[in-house]
Design a protein around this motif. Sequence first.
Motif, PDB file in Angstrom:
ATOM      1  N   GLY A  30      51.277  49.923  46.497  1.00  0.00           N
ATOM      2  CA  GLY A  30      50.652  49.268  45.346  1.00  0.00           C
ATOM      3  C   GLY A  30      49.840  48.055  45.742  1.00  0.00           C
ATOM      4  O   GLY A  30      48.753  47.818  45.207  1.00  0.00           O
ATOM      5  N   PHE A  31      50.368  47.283  46.688  1.00  0.00           N
ATOM      6  CA  PHE A  31      49.620  46.117  47.154  1.00  0.00           C
ATOM      7  C   PHE A  31      48.285  46.543  47.747  1.00  0.00           C
ATOM      8  O   PHE A  31      47.238  45.987  47.409  1.00  0.00           O
ATOM      9  CB  PHE A  31      50.421  45.314  48.183  1.00  0.00           C
ATOM     10  CG  PHE A  31      49.650  44.156  48.731  1.00  0.00           C
ATOM     11  CD1 PHE A  31      49.588  42.963  48.031  1.00  0.00           C
ATOM     12  CD2 PHE A  31      48.947  44.264  49.915  1.00  0.00           C
ATOM     13  CE1 PHE A  31      48.841  41.900  48.510  1.00  0.00           C
ATOM     14  CE2 PHE A  31      48.201  43.212  50.404  1.00  0.00           C
ATOM     15  CZ  PHE A  31      48.148  42.026  49.699  1.00  0.00           C
ATOM     16  N   LEU A  32      48.311  47.536  48.639  1.00  0.00           N
ATOM     17  CA  LEU A  32      47.059  47.979  49.275  1.00  0.00           C
ATOM     18  C   LEU A  32      46.087  48.525  48.238  1.00  0.00           C
ATOM     19  O   LEU A  32      44.902  48.197  48.266  1.00  0.00           O
ATOM     20  CB  LEU A  32      47.345  49.039  50.337  1.00  0.00           C
ATOM     21  CG  LEU A  32      46.118  49.555  51.094  1.00  0.00           C
ATOM     22  CD1 LEU A  32      45.440  48.434  51.872  1.00  0.00           C
ATOM     23  CD2 LEU A  32      46.495  50.685  52.028  1.00  0.00           C
ATOM     24  N   ARG A  33      46.575  49.296  47.310  1.00  0.00           N
ATOM     25  CA  ARG A  33      45.693  49.940  46.324  1.00  0.00           C
ATOM     26  C   ARG A  33      45.142  48.986  45.273  1.00  0.00           C
ATOM     27  O   ARG A  33      44.010  49.134  44.834  1.00  0.00           O
ATOM     28  CB  ARG A  33      46.441  51.072  45.630  1.00  0.00           C
ATOM     29  CG  ARG A  33      46.735  52.232  46.543  1.00  0.00           C
ATOM     30  CD  ARG A  33      47.523  53.307  45.841  1.00  0.00           C
ATOM     31  NE  ARG A  33      47.958  54.302  46.809  1.00  0.00           N
ATOM     32  CZ  ARG A  33      49.051  55.035  46.677  1.00  0.00           C
ATOM     33  NH1 ARG A  33      49.804  54.906  45.612  1.00  0.00           N
ATOM     34  NH2 ARG A  33      49.370  55.903  47.600  1.00  0.00           N
ATOM     35  N   HIS A  34      45.968  48.020  44.839  1.00  0.00           N
ATOM     36  CA  HIS A  34      45.603  47.243  43.646  1.00  0.00           C
ATOM     37  C   HIS A  34      45.404  45.740  43.859  1.00  0.00           C
ATOM     38  O   HIS A  34      44.798  45.104  43.001  1.00  0.00           O
ATOM     39  CB  HIS A  34      46.659  47.438  42.551  1.00  0.00           C
ATOM     40  CG  HIS A  34      46.922  48.875  42.245  1.00  0.00           C
ATOM     41  ND1 HIS A  34      45.980  49.698  41.663  1.00  0.00           N
ATOM     42  CD2 HIS A  34      48.010  49.649  42.466  1.00  0.00           C
ATOM     43  CE1 HIS A  34      46.484  50.921  41.529  1.00  0.00           C
ATOM     44  NE2 HIS A  34      47.709  50.916  42.001  1.00  0.00           N
ATOM     45  N   GLN A  35      45.914  45.183  44.944  1.00  0.00           N
ATOM     46  CA  GLN A  35      45.860  43.734  45.083  1.00  0.00           C
ATOM     47  C   GLN A  35      45.092  43.230  46.297  1.00  0.00           C
ATOM     48  O   GLN A  35      44.636  42.100  46.304  1.00  0.00           O
ATOM     49  CB  GLN A  35      47.287  43.160  45.141  1.00  0.00           C
ATOM     50  CG  GLN A  35      48.040  43.349  43.844  1.00  0.00           C
ATOM     51  CD  GLN A  35      49.482  42.934  43.999  1.00  0.00           C
ATOM     52  OE1 GLN A  35      50.269  43.623  44.612  1.00  0.00           O
ATOM     53  NE2 GLN A  35      49.802  41.782  43.450  1.00  0.00           N
ATOM     54  N   THR A  36      44.960  44.049  47.304  1.00  0.00           N
ATOM     55  CA  THR A  36      44.362  43.584  48.566  1.00  0.00           C
ATOM     56  C   THR A  36      43.005  42.925  48.361  1.00  0.00           C
ATOM     57  O   THR A  36      42.771  41.829  48.860  1.00  0.00           O
ATOM     58  CB  THR A  36      44.236  44.754  49.561  1.00  0.00           C
ATOM     59  OG1 THR A  36      45.528  45.311  49.773  1.00  0.00           O
ATOM     60  CG2 THR A  36      43.662  44.299  50.875  1.00  0.00           C
ATOM     61  N   THR A  37      42.113  43.588  47.653  1.00  0.00           N
ATOM     62  CA  THR A  37      40.762  43.050  47.465  1.00  0.00           C
ATOM     63  C   THR A  37      40.800  41.687  46.775  1.00  0.00           C
ATOM     64  O   THR A  37      40.103  40.761  47.188  1.00  0.00           O
ATOM     65  CB  THR A  37      39.905  44.036  46.655  1.00  0.00           C
ATOM     66  OG1 THR A  37      39.872  45.281  47.356  1.00  0.00           O
ATOM     67  CG2 THR A  37      38.491  43.536  46.493  1.00  0.00           C
ATOM     68  N   GLN A  38      41.633  41.548  45.754  1.00  0.00           N
ATOM     69  CA  GLN A  38      41.748  40.269  45.043  1.00  0.00           C
ATOM     70  C   GLN A  38      42.283  39.174  45.963  1.00  0.00           C
ATOM     71  O   GLN A  38      41.784  38.053  45.947  1.00  0.00           O
ATOM     72  CB  GLN A  38      42.678  40.416  43.839  1.00  0.00           C
ATOM     73  CG  GLN A  38      42.145  41.320  42.763  1.00  0.00           C
ATOM     74  CD  GLN A  38      43.206  41.585  41.701  1.00  0.00           C
ATOM     75  OE1 GLN A  38      44.203  40.891  41.607  1.00  0.00           O
ATOM     76  NE2 GLN A  38      42.969  42.611  40.893  1.00  0.00           N
TER      77      GLN A  38
END
Length: 164
Positions: free
Chosen positions: A25-33
């Motif tokens: 979930g971190f890689l998919r949804h938060q990394t860019t932010q």
Amino acid sequence: MITTAFDAEVHDRTSFGCGVDSINGFLRHQTTQWIRKGLSSCWVLESGDTKNIIGFYTLSAAALSCEDVEVVGGRHLPKSIQIPALRIGRLGVHLSHQRKGIGEALLIDSLERASMMDAAWAFVIVDALDTHAAAWYKRFGFVAIGHDALRLVMARATVLKALR
């Protein structure tokens, strides 16, 4: 092994699955932010000419209290400041590539990258997800901080010695 900086325009994070929902979930949804906000950097190992992610890790600035440092043998450090550190925040390997030494290679890559940073740091911190992960990090020389068996550190001197 060569890791590259994560690029949301290039790397396919939707197909990544390491078996741990919080890491996926971190890689998919938060990394860019997190990258955009300056909270961490993310380094990926790609699968050849495709941009699928085999594995990744994140690095960010951190600090330790003097009490934490004393527990792991840090002596002769100033008592009046937080001790600068680097945190390996997330580390994951795709399920199809696990048990092939890639996690170890990513850990070594993260320590090499840390050793080349111009910023001051005295320790590398890892917050392991569970006791199994903590045991894995201990195999490489990380030690637990006092009563928290999942917070582990490695001193800069140990990192540099291990990389020689």
